[in-house]
Design a protein around this motif. Structure first.
Motif: not given
Length: 204
Positions: A16, A74, A186-187, A189-190, A193-194
């Motif tokens: 990441v 992303e 963590a991934i 949630k990231r 959010d994105f």
């Protein structure tokens, strides 16, 4: 051969960076998570596996078609932004929901070592996928939760060496699982959010 979590790609090993989450390595780790449901040993979970696999395929198809624009999750979502049908963006959104369900369920089991899997997974479902499901699908998941194996049997399968070697200790399994879940969490949630910041889930 080693215990299950040492034989599959760990989410802790998915790169990441500032550019985002590495697409191919993320998908490899997701395939390891799909295999985890085999250890639960119930046909009732085939609907979950099928859903996860279908969404992984959508992302792989997009990556194969546009590798230069899909190096990270992303970038892949961003590159699909102006298209009428955002198949991979929708696929990733549902994949993240399925990952969140699995992650929350196993975190519940890890947080309370006396808790059986059925209540841990039921609570995980209520805190993730349930809000997006209709009455019929909720019923399917309700059956799946009830079909969870005994905690002891599942953790023994996680620890087992298919080559017949000595099983891993409970401490080793717990340490590996906690690391795997923390990175997965963590991934997820990231990426949630994105999606929220970019409005990528709108209209899907």
């Amino acid at each position: 051969m080693a215990p299950y979590l040492e034989r599959v790609k760990s989410f802790a090993d998915v790169p990441v960076t500032d550019a985002g989450v590495d697409t191919l390595q993320f998908l490899e780790a997701c395939e390891g998570l799909v295999g985890l449901f085999d250890l639960l040993g119930s046909a009732a979970f085939s609907v979950v596996q099928s859903d996860l696999r279908g969404n992984i395929t959508k992302l792989r198809t997009r990556y194969d078609a546009f590798p230069a624009q899909s190096g990270t999750l992303e970038q892949l979502v961003e590159s699909e932004k102006g298209e009428k049908k955002r198949t991979a963006t929708e696929g990733l959104m549902w994949l993240l929901r399925g990952l969140s369900f699995t992650c929350k369920s196993l975190q519940n089991a890890q947080a309370d070592k006396t808790q059986e899997l059925a209540p841990a997974f039921t609570k995980g479902y209520e805190g993730s996928l349930k809000q997006f499901h209709n009455f019929v699908v909720k019923g399917v998941f309700s059956v799946a939760m009830k079909a969870c194996p005994y905690r002891k049997d599942f953790y023994e399968k996680l620890a087992a060496d298919p080559a017949g070697g000595a099983p891993a200790s409970q401490e080793t399994v717990d340490a590996e699982l906690d690391k795997w879940l923390a990175a997965l969490d963590a991934i997820v949630k990231r990426m949630e959010d994105f999606y929220a910041k970019g409005g990528y889930g709108k209209g899907l």
